[in-house]
Design a protein around this motif. Structure first.
Motif, PDB file in Angstrom:
ATOM      1  N   ASP A  67      -3.294  77.163  11.466  1.00  0.00           N
ATOM      2  CA  ASP A  67      -4.145  78.471  11.863  1.00  0.00           C
ATOM      3  C   ASP A  67      -5.019  78.030  12.732  1.00  0.00           C
ATOM      4  OD1 ASP A  67      -4.650  81.292  11.542  1.00  0.00           O
ATOM      5  OD2 ASP A  67      -6.460  80.772  10.769  1.00  0.00           O
ATOM      6  N   ARG A 114      -0.125  83.943   7.595  1.00  0.00           N
ATOM      7  CA  ARG A 114      -1.586  83.985   7.449  1.00  0.00           C
ATOM      8  C   ARG A 114      -1.903  84.619   6.180  1.00  0.00           C
ATOM      9  NH1 ARG A 114      -1.883  85.146  12.343  1.00  0.00           N
ATOM     10  NH2 ARG A 114      -2.162  83.465  13.273  1.00  0.00           N
ATOM     11  N   SER A 139       3.408  77.594  15.060  1.00  0.00           N
ATOM     12  CA  SER A 139       2.330  78.589  14.971  1.00  0.00           C
ATOM     13  C   SER A 139       2.588  79.015  13.605  1.00  0.00           C
ATOM     14  CB  SER A 139       2.163  79.476  16.274  1.00  0.00           C
ATOM     15  OG  SER A 139       3.209  80.370  16.012  1.00  0.00           O
ATOM     16  N   VAL A 140       1.720  79.848  13.115  1.00  0.00           N
ATOM     17  CA  VAL A 140       1.648  80.671  11.641  1.00  0.00           C
ATOM     18  C   VAL A 140       2.081  82.011  12.203  1.00  0.00           C
ATOM     19  CG1 VAL A 140      -0.728  80.928  11.642  1.00  0.00           C
ATOM     20  CG2 VAL A 140       0.625  80.944   9.422  1.00  0.00           C
ATOM     21  N   ARG A 171      -1.296  82.483   3.331  1.00  0.00           N
ATOM     22  CA  ARG A 171      -2.407  81.474   3.213  1.00  0.00           C
ATOM     23  C   ARG A 171      -3.801  81.941   2.760  1.00  0.00           C
ATOM     24  NH1 ARG A 171      -4.179  80.761   8.277  1.00  0.00           N
ATOM     25  NH2 ARG A 171      -5.590  82.526   7.465  1.00  0.00           N
ATOM     26  N   ASP A 172      -4.109  82.917   3.312  1.00  0.00           N
ATOM     27  CA  ASP A 172      -5.464  83.533   2.810  1.00  0.00           C
ATOM     28  C   ASP A 172      -5.463  83.795   1.554  1.00  0.00           C
ATOM     29  OD1 ASP A 172      -6.113  83.258   5.477  1.00  0.00           O
ATOM     30  OD2 ASP A 172      -5.828  85.525   5.979  1.00  0.00           O
TER      31      ASP A 172
END
Length: 139
Positions: free
Chosen positions: A34, A89, A83-84, A92-93
């Motif tokens: 990220d 994302r 890349s994410v 991950r969050d």
């Protein structure tokens, strides 16, 4: 004192990772990607302290699940840009929020001034890791 604490914190994170279907290395990949797209799998492995040959299976799994993207670098098609994805994302969050809640519960046991001082020292140590007398990074 730091090593046992680190192990305990990693053990506390494991149920959170399990609940979200992520291994520790997969979470490390999502966190690092990220920050900026990474130019190669070897560069990513170095950035997270993983063996470049062992991280391939982690990347394969994340890509199959639509959490990361690997595409050829237009400047050098032998290299893959990592890349994410938006889904990566979001996952991950969610994991990060759950882990931070656990950290906040742990830190809530201490007065605010001690907690702030502890976090300040941790940030300083992580930004400038200790060095052994021979000039090599220590641990």
């Amino acid at each position: 004192m730091i090593v046992p604490l680190g192990r305990a914190l990693m053990a506390a994170e494991q149920p959170v990772l399990d609940a979200h279907g992520l291994a520790m290395w997969a979470y490390a990949v999502l966190l690092r990607l990220d920050e900026t797209p990474i130019r190669s799998q070897a560069a990513l492995a170095g950035a997270i302290g993983a063996d470049k040959t062992r991280i391939i299976a982690v990347l394969d799994d994340l890509e199959e699940r639509g959490l990361i993207r690997r595409r050829p670098d237009p400047a050098d098609r032998r290299v893959r840009l990592l890349s994410v994805t938006p889904e990566g994302r979001r996952l991950r969050d969610a994991v990060q929020a759950d882990i931070q809640r656990g950290e906040e519960e742990l830190l809530a046991r201490f007065p605010a001034a001690e907690r702030d001082g502890f976090l300040r020292v941790l940030r300083a140590l992580s930004a400038d890791p200790p060095v052994t007398p021979k000039g090599k990074a220590g641990g």
